[in-house]
Design a protein around this motif. Sequence first.
Motif, PDB file in Angstrom:
ATOM      1  N   ILE A 190      -6.873   7.265  -0.583  1.00 59.96           N
ATOM      2  CA  ILE A 190      -5.526   7.444  -1.113  1.00 59.96           C
ATOM      3  C   ILE A 190      -5.030   8.878  -0.977  1.00 59.96           C
ATOM      4  N   VAL A 191      -5.935   9.843  -1.075  1.00 59.61           N
ATOM      5  CA  VAL A 191      -5.549  11.243  -0.872  1.00 59.61           C
ATOM      6  C   VAL A 191      -5.302  11.513   0.604  1.00 59.61           C
ATOM      7  N   ARG A 192      -6.195  11.039   1.433  1.00 55.24           N
ATOM      8  CA  ARG A 192      -6.059  11.288   2.872  1.00 55.24           C
ATOM      9  C   ARG A 192      -4.747  10.716   3.409  1.00 55.24           C
ATOM     10  N   GLU A 193      -4.346   9.569   2.891  1.00 56.38           N
ATOM     11  CA  GLU A 193      -3.144   8.919   3.408  1.00 56.38           C
ATOM     12  C   GLU A 193      -1.868   9.427   2.742  1.00 56.38           C
ATOM     13  N   SER A 194      -1.905   9.608   1.434  1.00 56.81           N
ATOM     14  CA  SER A 194      -0.667   9.995   0.735  1.00 56.81           C
ATOM     15  C   SER A 194      -0.288  11.451   0.994  1.00 56.81           C
TER      16      SER A 194
ATOM     17  N   PHE B  98       0.870   7.556  -6.163  1.00 59.57           N
ATOM     18  CA  PHE B  98      -0.160   8.580  -6.304  1.00 59.57           C
ATOM     19  C   PHE B  98       0.402   9.953  -5.963  1.00 59.57           C
ATOM     20  N   ARG B  99       1.110  10.044  -4.859  1.00 62.01           N
ATOM     21  CA  ARG B  99       1.650  11.331  -4.428  1.00 62.01           C
ATOM     22  C   ARG B  99       2.580  11.928  -5.501  1.00 62.01           C
ATOM     23  N   THR B 100       3.426  11.086  -6.083  1.00 64.24           N
ATOM     24  CA  THR B 100       4.357  11.555  -7.112  1.00 64.24           C
ATOM     25  C   THR B 100       3.617  12.082  -8.332  1.00 64.24           C
TER      26      THR B 100
ATOM     27  N   ASP C  24       0.828  -1.200   0.000  1.00 62.32           N
ATOM     28  CA  ASP C  24       0.000   0.000   0.000  1.00 62.32           C
ATOM     29  C   ASP C  24       0.866   1.255   0.000  1.00 62.32           C
ATOM     30  N   GLU C  25       1.972   1.202   0.714  1.00 67.71           N
ATOM     31  CA  GLU C  25       2.867   2.362   0.781  1.00 67.71           C
ATOM     32  C   GLU C  25       3.395   2.715  -0.601  1.00 67.71           C
ATOM     33  N   ASP C  26       3.657   1.715  -1.428  1.00 69.02           N
ATOM     34  CA  ASP C  26       4.135   1.973  -2.785  1.00 69.02           C
ATOM     35  C   ASP C  26       3.054   2.636  -3.630  1.00 69.02           C
ATOM     36  N   TRP C  27       1.809   2.173  -3.472  1.00 73.07           N
ATOM     37  CA  TRP C  27       0.693   2.806  -4.188  1.00 73.07           C
ATOM     38  C   TRP C  27       0.528   4.254  -3.741  1.00 73.07           C
TER      39      TRP C  27
ATOM     40  N   LEU D 257      -5.303   5.673 -10.987  1.00 72.69           N
ATOM     41  CA  LEU D 257      -6.433   5.456 -10.082  1.00 72.69           C
ATOM     42  C   LEU D 257      -7.359   4.347 -10.576  1.00 72.69           C
ATOM     43  N   LEU D 258      -7.368   4.116 -11.872  1.00 75.38           N
ATOM     44  CA  LEU D 258      -8.169   3.013 -12.409  1.00 75.38           C
ATOM     45  C   LEU D 258      -7.570   1.651 -12.090  1.00 75.38           C
ATOM     46  N   ARG D 259      -6.364   1.626 -11.500  1.00 68.98           N
ATOM     47  CA  ARG D 259      -5.711   0.376 -11.136  1.00 68.98           C
ATOM     48  C   ARG D 259      -5.477   0.238  -9.634  1.00 68.98           C
ATOM     49  N   VAL D 260      -5.782   1.267  -8.872  1.00 68.17           N
ATOM     50  CA  VAL D 260      -5.521   1.269  -7.437  1.00 68.17           C
ATOM     51  C   VAL D 260      -6.412   0.242  -6.728  1.00 68.17           C
ATOM     52  N   PRO D 261      -5.888  -0.505  -5.769  1.00 67.30           N
ATOM     53  CA  PRO D 261      -6.731  -1.432  -4.992  1.00 67.30           C
ATOM     54  C   PRO D 261      -7.912  -0.696  -4.351  1.00 67.30           C
ATOM     55  N   GLN D 262      -9.063  -1.361  -4.338  1.00 64.64           N
ATOM     56  CA  GLN D 262     -10.282  -0.684  -3.910  1.00 64.64           C
ATOM     57  C   GLN D 262     -10.209  -0.179  -2.473  1.00 64.64           C
ATOM     58  N   HIS D 263      -9.492  -0.863  -1.592  1.00 64.06           N
ATOM     59  CA  HIS D 263      -9.467  -0.414  -0.199  1.00 64.06           C
ATOM     60  C   HIS D 263      -8.677   0.888  -0.037  1.00 64.06           C
ATOM     61  N   LEU D 264      -7.959   1.315  -1.091  1.00 64.34           N
ATOM     62  CA  LEU D 264      -7.303   2.612  -1.058  1.00 64.34           C
ATOM     63  C   LEU D 264      -8.184   3.710  -1.660  1.00 64.34           C
ATOM     64  N   ILE D 265      -9.324   3.296  -2.160  1.00 63.23           N
ATOM     65  CA  ILE D 265     -10.326   4.253  -2.633  1.00 63.23           C
ATOM     66  C   ILE D 265     -11.355   4.512  -1.534  1.00 63.23           C
ATOM     67  N   ALA D 266     -11.916   3.452  -0.996  1.00 63.17           N
ATOM     68  CA  ALA D 266     -12.895   3.573   0.096  1.00 63.17           C
ATOM     69  C   ALA D 266     -12.722   2.395   1.037  1.00 63.17           C
ATOM     70  N   TRP D 267     -12.806   2.680   2.352  1.00 65.10           N
ATOM     71  CA  TRP D 267     -12.575   1.611   3.329  1.00 65.10           C
ATOM     72  C   TRP D 267     -13.199   1.998   4.665  1.00 65.10           C
ATOM     73  N   ARG D 268     -14.006   1.088   5.184  1.00 60.22           N
ATOM     74  CA  ARG D 268     -14.650   1.269   6.477  1.00 60.22           C
ATOM     75  C   ARG D 268     -15.435   2.581   6.541  1.00 60.22           C
ATOM     76  N   GLY D 269     -16.106   2.876   5.440  1.00 63.75           N
ATOM     77  CA  GLY D 269     -16.958   4.061   5.386  1.00 63.75           C
ATOM     78  C   GLY D 269     -16.234   5.352   5.086  1.00 63.75           C
ATOM     79  N   ILE D 270     -14.938   5.309   4.866  1.00 64.99           N
ATOM     80  CA  ILE D 270     -14.149   6.507   4.582  1.00 64.99           C
ATOM     81  C   ILE D 270     -13.851   6.559   3.083  1.00 64.99           C
ATOM     82  N   ASP D 271     -14.122   7.697   2.463  1.00 62.15           N
ATOM     83  CA  ASP D 271     -13.881   7.839   1.031  1.00 62.15           C
ATOM     84  C   ASP D 271     -12.525   8.487   0.763  1.00 62.15           C
ATOM     85  N   ARG D 272     -12.078   8.435  -0.483  1.00 63.89           N
ATOM     86  CA  ARG D 272     -10.846   9.081  -0.964  1.00 63.89           C
ATOM     87  C   ARG D 272      -9.652   8.768  -0.065  1.00 63.89           C
TER      88      ARG D 272
END
Length: 637
Positions: free
Chosen positions: A538-542, A243-245, A236-239, A521-536
């Motif tokens: 990948i932006v929040r984390e990266s 994204f950040r780059t 996940d850290e690599d994804w 983003l069309l290839r990102v694992p789904q749990h980095l898009i939405a997880w446990r009711g939290i959206d976006r």
Amino acid sequence: MSGMAGILRLDGAPVDPDLLHKMAAALQYRGQDGSKVWHDGPIGLVHRHFWTTPEEMGEEQPISSTDSHLWITADARVDNRDELISLLRTGGYLNKEIPTDAEIILAAYKCWGEDCAQHLIGDFAFAIWDAPARRLFLARDVIGIRQLYYATMDGVLYFGNTIGTVLAALPRQPALNEPLIHEFLRGSYRRWICQTIYADILRLPPAHHLLVGREVSSPRLYYVLGSQPMPHYASDEDWLQAFRTLFQEAVRCRLRSATPVGIAVSGGLDSSSVACMAHELAQQQPDLPEIRLYSLVYQDTPGADESEFLDAVAAHCERFVTTRIVGDEFWALREFGSDGGFPLDEPEIYPLRSQTLAPLRAAVADGCRVVLFGDGGDQVLAQNLYAEPQGLQGVALRDWLEEAKYFQMATRRSWFSLLLRAYVKPMLSQRLRSVMEDLYINFVRARPWLKSPHFHYGRDGGSLESAFFRPPGLGASAQVIHENLRYPRESARQNAMDLTVAYAGAEQRYPFFDQRLVDLLLRVPQHLIAWRGIDRVIVRESLATTMPEVVRQRRHKSHFEGLVQRGLSRERQRIEELICDPWAEVLGFIHAAPLRAIIESRWQERMELQGDILRLLYLESWLRDKMQPNGHQPIGG
């Protein structure tokens, strides 16, 4: 943002220069730096100059290749400049040390011919006349940020990046596109992908090019989003780092400007991430242009108030000047129709034009020609994923029960309905979906004041490849992202935004719509898009170290219903005038009496005027601006 247009006579006869000058005049608001008209036999090209990048300052398109075999007029910004310059210089197609974007596109055409557009990354609409081949090549960017329209009448092709400039040259006024209007009044925009409000004027779809020789070919899809090879990241850290780059590069490219750059910031996650990344870049690269933030604040519209988050962003971006504009008086319909000479090419789709124009006008007054927006974040990050049942297909079995409850809460559907839409509806063919939409818009969305059209099931007037709407091989969350991008109303919104920003005297840029970012983003694992009711996610984390924590953790979005209702109250007289003897009834689209009765009853009961009534007001305002006083024919320009 500039103006481009042209005419090609398919019979080989000389083009009329007067028509080209008419097109240039119709484009005046898109280019304050002058204009140029070029013609040679059957071809004529027009350009209105609006210089925004350092490389193009003083450039006067249309320009030609060194051998004068190729001519181009382009409304374009190329973001992969360095890569293309290296490739094209090595191949001998480009010699100039610091080429303009138009020169890069021309060299790309020399190198790759009609495949050139798939090598370009950026926002563009352009036309290239290939004299040896006696053909015209038109192309539009992958996302559809820049616009391109065309019409063929009496053996002559007319094109431009506004409908108004095409209308200015046509030998007669085109008929209204009645199927599009009927569907528009029922809330459907599917015809806006490749059609316009006029039956004879077509819209080149995003990611398509068009070849014109002795005849006009059908548009061809040149790029399918998500078709790139699957990237392989071990964690996940690599994804997150990938994204950040890419996001940093997307922002950096869009800060390329010869003037100060404005950023429209609301305090929401998307626009704040753009502003904070730009601030981080400004700390690292002192040669960037001056950057300023522009925000609307609300004192009497609670649902729109984002001051807590905006203040945090302004404090974080301490290098930038922040201009706050009180927005409570920018109510719905305050600026409407052709007010102030607005180039109302098609009916509006959004009632808050003055709200959009306010920060743009402030930025332009400060010398900014370029304004960045956070628009696109909701779409490409699938902020709506939990509201789309098909997203359940991307949830791992071990997490299904936990994630399914968030889908059920967001959709407010029964479990049976949720499962039906998650696993059965996605299997339906595009044809069957079109038939179902026809039934829905003509019966479920029927209103007493709407006249029934003569419609054909599943026909939208286009012949677009299925991959344009539904590329193969996408995961569940990627399908939602792609549908967001290709959703017909998104196409209509881009058309309207292009017109509005140009009218204000600026150029719009959207980092989240960067093609490279979308493909990732069309290839990102789904749990980095939405997880446990939290959206976006990948932006929040990266961007955890890039933006204020209060913004990063924000969950809710603002709304502007208060401004809409304020406008419907303050603009009541205008609304009543529009529904008194409406053109829409004369032309057979509505029954006015039941419409007036329903609006009056809603005012008496202090109820909202819903979207279907607003769309009727948009149409009526447009018709009154375009119809002749003594007839039923629309007036162009």
